[in-house]
Design a protein around this motif. Structure first.
Motif, short mmCIF file in Angstrom:
data_model
loop_
_atom_site.label_atom_id
_atom_site.label_comp_id
_atom_site.label_asym_id
_atom_site.label_seq_id
_atom_site.Cartn_x
_atom_site.Cartn_y
_atom_site.Cartn_z
N UNK A 33 0.68 -1.10 0.10
CA UNK A 33 0.37 0.05 0.10
C UNK A 33 1.01 1.24 -0.13
N UNK A 34 1.84 1.37 0.85
CA UNK A 34 2.79 2.37 0.68
C UNK A 34 3.34 3.03 -1.03
N UNK A 35 3.58 2.07 -2.14
CA UNK A 35 3.26 2.61 -3.08
C UNK A 35 2.05 3.80 -3.69
N UNK A 36 1.18 3.41 -3.07
CA UNK A 36 -0.34 4.28 -3.03
C UNK A 36 -0.51 5.31 -2.61
N UNK A 37 0.63 5.43 -1.46
CA UNK A 37 0.19 6.44 -1.08
C UNK A 37 0.17 8.22 -1.56
N UNK A 38 -0.49 8.63 -0.75
CA UNK A 38 -1.20 10.49 -0.84
C UNK A 38 -1.16 10.27 0.61
N UNK A 39 -0.55 12.06 0.55
CA UNK A 39 -0.54 12.75 1.78
C UNK A 39 -1.89 13.37 2.36
N UNK A 40 -3.20 13.31 0.97
CA UNK A 40 -4.51 13.78 2.07
C UNK A 40 -5.23 12.76 2.09
N UNK A 41 -4.81 11.15 1.71
CA UNK A 41 -5.30 10.09 1.03
C UNK A 41 -5.37 8.64 2.24
N UNK A 42 -5.98 8.15 2.50
CA UNK A 42 -6.15 7.31 3.79
C UNK A 42 -6.55 5.61 2.83
N UNK A 43 -5.83 4.54 3.02
CA UNK A 43 -5.55 3.92 2.28
C UNK A 43 -5.80 2.51 3.24
N UNK A 44 -7.40 1.64 2.85
CA UNK A 44 -6.92 0.34 4.31
C UNK A 44 -7.67 -0.75 3.37
N UNK A 45 -7.14 -1.89 4.00
CA UNK A 45 -7.25 -3.22 3.22
C UNK A 45 -8.26 -3.93 4.02
N UNK A 46 -10.01 -4.01 4.20
CA UNK A 46 -10.97 -4.28 4.88
C UNK A 46 -11.05 -6.25 4.43
N UNK A 47 -11.22 -7.09 5.45
CA UNK A 47 -12.19 -8.67 4.67
C UNK A 47 -13.51 -8.44 4.64
N UNK A 48 -14.10 -9.01 4.61
CA UNK A 48 -15.96 -9.04 4.42
C UNK A 48 -16.56 -8.53 5.98
N UNK A 49 -16.19 -8.87 6.73
CA UNK A 49 -15.93 -8.47 8.56
C UNK A 49 -16.11 -6.97 8.80
N UNK A 50 -15.69 -6.40 7.97
CA UNK A 50 -14.62 -4.67 7.99
C UNK A 50 -14.35 -4.85 8.99
N UNK A 51 -13.06 -5.70 9.47
CA UNK A 51 -11.60 -6.18 9.80
C UNK A 51 -10.64 -5.29 8.68
N UNK A 52 -9.95 -4.50 9.76
CA UNK A 52 -9.00 -3.56 9.20
C UNK A 52 -7.63 -4.84 8.69
N UNK A 53 -6.98 -5.20 7.69
CA UNK A 53 -6.35 -5.59 7.40
C UNK A 53 -4.70 -4.72 7.68
N UNK A 54 -4.70 -4.47 7.01
CA UNK A 54 -3.53 -3.41 6.48
C UNK A 54 -4.14 -2.07 5.90
N UNK A 55 -3.09 -0.80 6.38
CA UNK A 55 -4.02 0.53 6.18
C UNK A 55 -2.81 1.74 5.71
N UNK A 56 -2.26 2.67 5.19
CA UNK A 56 -1.91 3.39 5.57
C UNK A 56 -2.27 4.70 5.92
N UNK A 57 -1.83 6.15 5.94
CA UNK A 57 -2.55 6.99 6.32
C UNK A 57 -1.50 8.39 6.18
N UNK A 58 -1.84 9.30 4.45
CA UNK A 58 -0.93 10.43 4.80
C UNK A 58 -0.01 11.03 5.88
#
Length: 442
Positions: A63-88
């Motif tokens: 996900x670090x390859x897609x990071x942006x200063x004004x964005x938050x990127x997260x990967x979620x499973x089907x139950x909404x549990x956060x598997x990984x995330x990055x924040x600008x």
């Protein structure tokens, strides 16, 4: 008033442009965010080939390859549990400014080697657009102020230039006084609308001047008509006071003359009251209805036959049907006036009354073999107190109001009257009366 309206319109226009433009920008940013989520989901399918790769640290590095200063990127499973995330660096869950919004895009990723689905969720704050929105608002505000100033200046000079003919018109109108009613407004090189206004005003002044002249003439003529019998009455009263009381013949002569002049005054006053009543619009259309003229003709015939002297033959002739829209009492008065005039100004011969009808009108024609009327006098016959031959008319007893009353009656019935020389040297009066009431105009 105009400036207030312009200010309100400019305010609404500025708000509308700012709102619509900002919505377009937000929609564009949302499309870019959706495209980025789809691109990340496609890359994840390519990079992750086995279930062991679904590790938080590995996913975070991807996900670090897609990071942006004004964005938050997260990967979620089907139950909404956060598997990984990055924040600008500039990411904030709560908007810090009026312009800030949180835009969100979500895309699913389904791996062939695993039964579960992962979701890519990207959230973005629009803080980066703050400068753009501030600049847009400043430009719109500046443009509105410039537009308002230019419209105000232009409107001022335009009104000064455009209203100059009206200012001149108002000045000329104020210069007209009751002593200068003959003065008219001049119009040179003016717009069509101003010309129409000036023309209408001049026509109004013409009517006012004619009315005032007619009133002055009426007062003069009425004063003269009233003064003559009053002078005669005063003379006979003086005669009685001096020596008529002791001389029966003088007393009888004076009393007879007084009675005659009083009757004349009564007729004159009655005619004036009748004319005034006919010209009062509030009295119009009160007694009118569709009825036959035949009974009235019979009544007039029986009333006037004994009045006419033996040397004048009075004849009536009509063709049925003769239904028309009329006030019976006024119509009787009209026929009495015309027959009385024919009797007064016919020394011998015949007075013939004919009545017939066509599709729209009932015609009544009264033709005599009397003294006649010069053609030059015909246009003036319906003026109040007008006499063709004043000395002769005075002897015959007319006061010059009868034809004015007749014309008022006919106008009240929306008809027409014409007077012309008769074929046998007398006078022909032609009256046209409507069968039905004329339609009201809006």
């Amino acid at each position: 008033m105009f400036s207030s309206v312009m200010l309100v319109l400019l305010l609404f226009l500025t708000i509308f442009i700012f709102w619509s433009t900002s919505n377009l920008v937000y929609q564009h940013e949302q499309r870019l965010l959706n495209q980025k989520a789809s691109a990340i989901a496609s890359d994840l399918k390519t990079e992750i080939t086995e279930e062991s790769s679904l590790d938080m640290s590995y996913l975070s590095r991807l996900l670090m390859n897609y990071s942006d200063a004004n964005q938050s990127i997260a990967l979620l499973d089907q139950k909404g549990k956060r598997l990984a995330s990055i924040e600008g660096a500039n990411w904030s869950k709560e908007p810090d400014d009026f312009y800030d919004r949180i835009l969100t895009a979500k895309e699913s990723v389904e791996f062939p080697f695993a039964s579960r689905i992962i979701y890519v969720e990207i959230s973005e704050t629009t803080e980066a657009l703050e400068w753009y929105f501030t600049m847009l608002f400043s430009i719109l505000l500046f443009a509105s102020l410039i537009t308002l100033a230019l419209s105000g200046i232009g409107g001022y000079f335009l009104s000064k230039w455009g209203l100059r003919p009206l200012d001149q018109l108002i000045t000329q109108i104020h210069s007209i006084s009751p002593q200068r009613l003959s003065q008219r407004i001049h119009h040179y090189n003016v717009e069509k609308e101003i010309y129409e206004l000036i023309h209408a005003f001049n026509l109004l002044m013409d009517r006012m001047e004619d009315t005032l002249v007619s009133q002055q003439r009426f007062v003069t003529d009425a004063s003269h008509e009233l003064r003559t019998p009053l002078t005669i009455i005063e003379g006979y009263v003086s005669l009685l006071q001096r020596w008529g009381k002791n001389k029966p013949e003088i007393r009888e002569e004076a009393l007879g003359a007084l009675r005659q002049e009083c009757d004349r005054l009564s007729r004159l006053i009655e005619d004036l009251l009748t004319l005034a009543k006919l010209q009062d619009e509030s009295e119009s259309n009160t007694q009118k209805n569709i009825q036959s003229l035949t009974p009235l003709l019979l009544e007039v015939k029986h009333a006037w036959l004994p009045v006419y002297p033996p040397q004048i033959t009075l004849s009536f002739e009509w063709t049925e049907p003769l239904f028309l829209y009329m006030d019976r009492e006024r119509m009787r008065q009209l026929l009495d006036i015309l027959l009385d005039n024919a009797r007064k100004y016919t020394d011998q011969g015949e007075v013939k009354v004919r009545a017939f009808s066509d599709e729209s009108w009932v015609h009544v024609m009264i033709e005599d073999t009397g003294i006649g009327i010069p053609e030059s006098e015909l246009p003036h016959l319906f003026k109040r107190f007008y006499r063709v031959d004043k000395s002769r008319n005075r002897i015959r007893g007319g006061n010059g109001i009868g034809l004015a009353i007749a014309q008022s009656i006919i106008q009240d019935h929306q008809g027409m009257i014409t007077i012309s020389p008769a074929s046998q040297g007398g006078t022909r009066v032609h009256v046209q009366l409507r069968k039905e009431p004329a339609p009201q105009q809006d």
